[in-house]
Design a protein around this motif. Structure first.
Motif, PDB file in Angstrom:
ATOM      1  N   CYS A 153       0.843  -1.137   0.114  1.00 27.58           N
ATOM      2  CA  CYS A 153      -0.031   0.075   0.212  1.00 27.58           C
ATOM      3  C   CYS A 153       0.870   1.196  -0.067  1.00 27.58           C
ATOM      4  O   CYS A 153       0.341   2.299  -0.484  1.00 27.58           O
ATOM      5  CB  CYS A 153      -0.929  -0.167   1.063  1.00 27.58           C
ATOM      6  SG  CYS A 153      -0.294  -0.210   2.599  1.00 27.58           S
ATOM      7  N   ASN A 154       1.897   1.093   0.457  1.00 29.17           N
ATOM      8  CA  ASN A 154       2.923   2.429   0.309  1.00 29.17           C
ATOM      9  C   ASN A 154       3.429   2.531  -1.004  1.00 29.17           C
ATOM     10  O   ASN A 154       3.730   3.686  -1.326  1.00 29.17           O
ATOM     11  CB  ASN A 154       4.176   2.195   1.518  1.00 29.17           C
ATOM     12  CG  ASN A 154       3.846   2.701   2.635  1.00 29.17           C
ATOM     13  OD1 ASN A 154       3.703   3.761   3.243  1.00 29.17           O
ATOM     14  ND2 ASN A 154       3.562   1.529   3.770  1.00 29.17           N
ATOM     15  N   MET A 156       1.761   2.331  -3.586  1.00 34.16           N
ATOM     16  CA  MET A 156       0.986   2.896  -4.360  1.00 34.16           C
ATOM     17  C   MET A 156       1.087   4.390  -4.516  1.00 34.16           C
ATOM     18  O   MET A 156       0.607   5.139  -5.381  1.00 34.16           O
ATOM     19  CB  MET A 156      -0.436   2.664  -3.796  1.00 34.16           C
ATOM     20  CG  MET A 156      -0.844   1.169  -3.821  1.00 34.16           C
ATOM     21  SD  MET A 156      -1.068   0.431  -5.561  1.00 34.16           S
ATOM     22  CE  MET A 156      -2.585   1.219  -5.867  1.00 34.16           C
ATOM     23  N   MET A 274      -5.805   0.444  -3.276  1.00 34.92           N
ATOM     24  CA  MET A 274      -4.819   0.612  -2.253  1.00 34.92           C
ATOM     25  C   MET A 274      -5.583   0.104  -0.866  1.00 34.92           C
ATOM     26  O   MET A 274      -4.483  -0.446  -0.069  1.00 34.92           O
ATOM     27  CB  MET A 274      -4.295   1.850  -2.204  1.00 34.92           C
ATOM     28  CG  MET A 274      -3.384   2.394  -1.459  1.00 34.92           C
ATOM     29  SD  MET A 274      -3.607   2.553   0.364  1.00 34.92           S
ATOM     30  CE  MET A 274      -4.712   3.817   0.468  1.00 34.92           C
ATOM     31  N   TRP A 275      -6.616   0.661  -0.656  1.00 34.91           N
ATOM     32  CA  TRP A 275      -7.161   0.052   0.308  1.00 34.91           C
ATOM     33  C   TRP A 275      -7.317  -1.411   0.679  1.00 34.91           C
ATOM     34  O   TRP A 275      -7.231  -1.993   1.976  1.00 34.91           O
ATOM     35  CB  TRP A 275      -8.482   0.841   0.489  1.00 34.91           C
ATOM     36  CG  TRP A 275      -8.477   2.323   0.741  1.00 34.91           C
ATOM     37  CD1 TRP A 275      -7.540   3.047   1.322  1.00 34.91           C
ATOM     38  CD2 TRP A 275      -9.566   3.137   0.276  1.00 34.91           C
ATOM     39  NE1 TRP A 275      -7.980   4.246   1.327  1.00 34.91           N
ATOM     40  CE2 TRP A 275      -8.985   4.559   0.500  1.00 34.91           C
ATOM     41  CE3 TRP A 275     -10.826   3.219  -0.546  1.00 34.91           C
ATOM     42  CZ2 TRP A 275      -9.960   5.854   0.372  1.00 34.91           C
ATOM     43  CZ3 TRP A 275     -11.413   4.303  -0.649  1.00 34.91           C
ATOM     44  CH2 TRP A 275     -10.920   5.398  -0.570  1.00 34.91           C
ATOM     45  N   LEU A 277      -5.104  -3.532  -0.257  1.00 35.98           N
ATOM     46  CA  LEU A 277      -3.600  -3.767   0.151  1.00 35.98           C
ATOM     47  C   LEU A 277      -3.631  -3.386   1.455  1.00 35.98           C
ATOM     48  O   LEU A 277      -2.812  -4.320   2.384  1.00 35.98           O
ATOM     49  CB  LEU A 277      -2.684  -3.051  -0.712  1.00 35.98           C
ATOM     50  CG  LEU A 277      -2.522  -3.585  -2.150  1.00 35.98           C
ATOM     51  CD1 LEU A 277      -1.592  -2.834  -2.900  1.00 35.98           C
ATOM     52  CD2 LEU A 277      -1.936  -5.031  -2.131  1.00 35.98           C
ATOM     53  N   LEU A 278      -4.068  -2.362   2.013  1.00 36.64           N
ATOM     54  CA  LEU A 278      -4.187  -1.987   3.436  1.00 36.64           C
ATOM     55  C   LEU A 278      -4.949  -3.021   4.225  1.00 36.64           C
ATOM     56  O   LEU A 278      -4.439  -3.413   5.465  1.00 36.64           O
ATOM     57  CB  LEU A 278      -4.715  -0.471   3.580  1.00 36.64           C
ATOM     58  CG  LEU A 278      -4.853   0.042   5.031  1.00 36.64           C
ATOM     59  CD1 LEU A 278      -3.447   0.287   5.430  1.00 36.64           C
ATOM     60  CD2 LEU A 278      -5.603   1.350   4.988  1.00 36.64           C
ATOM     61  N   THR A 317      -0.329   6.380   5.697  1.00 32.53           N
ATOM     62  CA  THR A 317      -0.346   5.717   4.551  1.00 32.53           C
ATOM     63  C   THR A 317      -1.804   5.702   3.815  1.00 32.53           C
ATOM     64  O   THR A 317      -2.098   5.674   2.710  1.00 32.53           O
ATOM     65  CB  THR A 317       0.202   4.265   4.505  1.00 32.53           C
ATOM     66  OG1 THR A 317       1.544   4.411   4.942  1.00 32.53           O
ATOM     67  CG2 THR A 317       0.183   3.750   3.338  1.00 32.53           C
ATOM     68  N   SER A 318      -2.739   5.338   4.772  1.00 33.83           N
ATOM     69  CA  SER A 318      -4.067   5.311   4.104  1.00 33.83           C
ATOM     70  C   SER A 318      -4.676   6.469   3.486  1.00 33.83           C
ATOM     71  O   SER A 318      -5.728   6.592   2.795  1.00 33.83           O
ATOM     72  CB  SER A 318      -5.122   4.844   5.429  1.00 33.83           C
ATOM     73  OG  SER A 318      -5.215   5.798   6.347  1.00 33.83           O
ATOM     74  N   GLY A 321      -1.526   7.213   0.165  1.00 32.65           N
ATOM     75  CA  GLY A 321      -1.548   6.040  -0.566  1.00 32.65           C
ATOM     76  C   GLY A 321      -2.713   6.186  -1.735  1.00 32.65           C
ATOM     77  O   GLY A 321      -2.560   5.504  -2.447  1.00 32.65           O
TER      78      GLY A 321
END
Length: 454
Positions: A153-154, A156, A274-275, A277-278, A317-318, A321
């Motif tokens: 996620c980072n 991204m 991305m979320w 992956l989070l 990151t949330s 990202g």
């Protein structure tokens, strides 16, 4: 930051120091206080001499006197005496503690740089993953998957900010947001009608987003039925976790699925991917901490520092990202067209705020359950969290500019204010997550051996 860090150390030591050691600790404390007093007087004298030699204003002497008195009080606190002298405490060795402070400082520095350059968060993800692997995450599949999710996620942040709507990315992201939480509890998913229903709602929200986008592209506007459906599933879905099982993994999956519909409906490009992956990281976080604990690792002050730094990094990151920057201009307003048919500043601002808060709330739910899985008290971790955020705020303070364009000066001041508000924001989202995770936390506390409860 220093006060919160010392309070966290006090939590660490008070839970591990035996009453029979109090006499030994007290005897060493007096010598420690005398040493700190001598160092304080020596350093203050040298600083005052330098100020006098440079003929500095009188106010400069007061500016330097307060930090000297403050840090003396910090180092002479009772908790730090115990931390310094208690031979039976489970606190870490000095090299390990120094390495933890160094890692936390490096991550905080990269976060500060990331506010200006999003790509710096790749370094944040790599350092957080390396730190976790070195602290025992390498021994379990959940720990390794957590690291993969964090780095993913980072990574991204290398993508450009979203511009325009990408239906393919919305579909992939929507399916992933439903699949990742369900996969994390694949052994129990068919036994929970709540989870199956929540996953189905996320997929329906994905279908609604695609249909609305198709309708807007044809110039037909927002269908009223889909508008009502979008508002309903976005907020009513948070009733799901309150009815789900209190089993920690199931409850966490339910919390993530509750945030899923709103995330999908507010996605315009790769944000949902991305979320997802989070979600890979935060669904594996409790199991990773539990597995680490089973290998014999302790929850000392170095663990608290790593855990709090990881929580802080995941929150940042949330946001970054998902293609955002530390500017209101980075928000893509097209995502709100699935909820409102006319320009409405208050409704659109509320929806954009929800788009920011939903991932934060998901991370906070995982943080609370992971902390309970490790047998640690959430309250003491709050203090360490505030110490880490204070370190970031200090970095922003040194970046404040008093020259250049008004834009640069204003941006540097805004970042400093945001850095100070991060401590409060971290506490608020963790408190908001409490009603969703309380049942799971209580179950974990009951299953924890009495000697390891905090």
């Amino acid at each position: 930051s220093a006060f919160n860090l010392v309070s966290s150390i006090d939590q660490d030591v008070s839970s591990t120091t035996n009453p029979s050691q109090s006499t030994l600790v007290s005897a060493g404390s007096r010598r420690f206080v005398r040493t700190v007093n001598l160092i304080t007087v020596g350093v203050t004298t040298v600083v005052f001499a330098l100020l006098a030699a440079s003929r500095s204003p009188t106010t400069y002497f007061f500016y330097c006197l307060f930090p000297a008195m403050f840090w003396r009080a910090v180092f002479c606190s009772h908790s730090l005496h115990n931390f310094h002298k208690s031979s039976a405490s489970k606190t870490a060795s000095t090299p390990k503690l120094a390495g933890s402070f160094l890692m936390s400082g490096c991550i905080a520095g990269l976060v500060v740089a990331g506010f200006h350059t999003r790509e710096m968060f790749v370094g944040v993800g790599i350092l957080v993953a390396i730190w976790a692997l070195a602290d025992g995450y390498h021994s379990t599949l959940a720990g390794r998957m957590w690291c993969v999710g964090v780095v993913g996620c980072n990574a991204m942040t290398f993508l450009p900010m979203p511009s325009g709507v990408n239906v393919t990315s919305i579909i992939i992201g929507g399916i992933s947001l439903a699949a990742v939480p369900l996969w994390s509890v694949k052994e129990r998913v068919w036994k929970s009608k709540i989870l199956i229903g929540q996953g189905f709602v996320v997929l329906l929200a994905c279908a609604s987003a695609v249909c609305v986008q198709h309708s807007l592209a044809l110039g037909h506007g927002l269908p009223p039925a889909l508008q009502v459906f979008d508002w309903l599933v976005t907020f009513a879905s948070f009733l799901g976790p309150l009815m789900a099982s209190s089993e920690p993994a199931t409850r966490l999956a339910s919390c993530l699925l509750a945030a899923g519909p709103g995330m999908v409906l507010l996605t315009v490009d790769y944000e949902a991917i991305m979320w997802a992956l989070l979600f890979v990281a935060i669904t594996n976080w409790p199991a990773a901490e539990h597995g680490r604990l089973r290998t014999g690792k302790s929850t000392d002050i170095t663990w608290r520092l790593r855990f709090a730094t990881s929580y802080f990094a995941l929150l940042c990151t949330s946001f970054f990202g998902a293609g955002n920057t530390a500017s209101l201009a980075s928000f893509e307003i097209a995502s709100t067209y699935r909820f409102v048919t006319v320009f409405s500043p208050f409704a659109m601002s509320f929806l954009l705020l929800y788009k920011v808060l939903a991932p934060y709330l998901s991370v906070a739910c995982s943080f609370r359950i992971a902390a309970s899985s490790a047998g640690s008290g959430v309250q003491s971790l709050f203090q360490t969290n505030m110490a880490v955020s204070g370190l970031v705020a200090l970095g922003f303070f040194f970046c404040v500019r008093d020259e250049g364009s008004w834009r640069d000066i204003g941006m540097s001041i805004s970042h400093f204010v945001l850095g100070n508000l991060l401590a409060l924001f971290m506490l608020v989202v963790a408190v908001l997550a409490k009603p969703l995770t309380l049942a799971a936390e209580k179950q974990l506390q009951r299953s924890m051996p009495v000697g390891k409860r905090q």
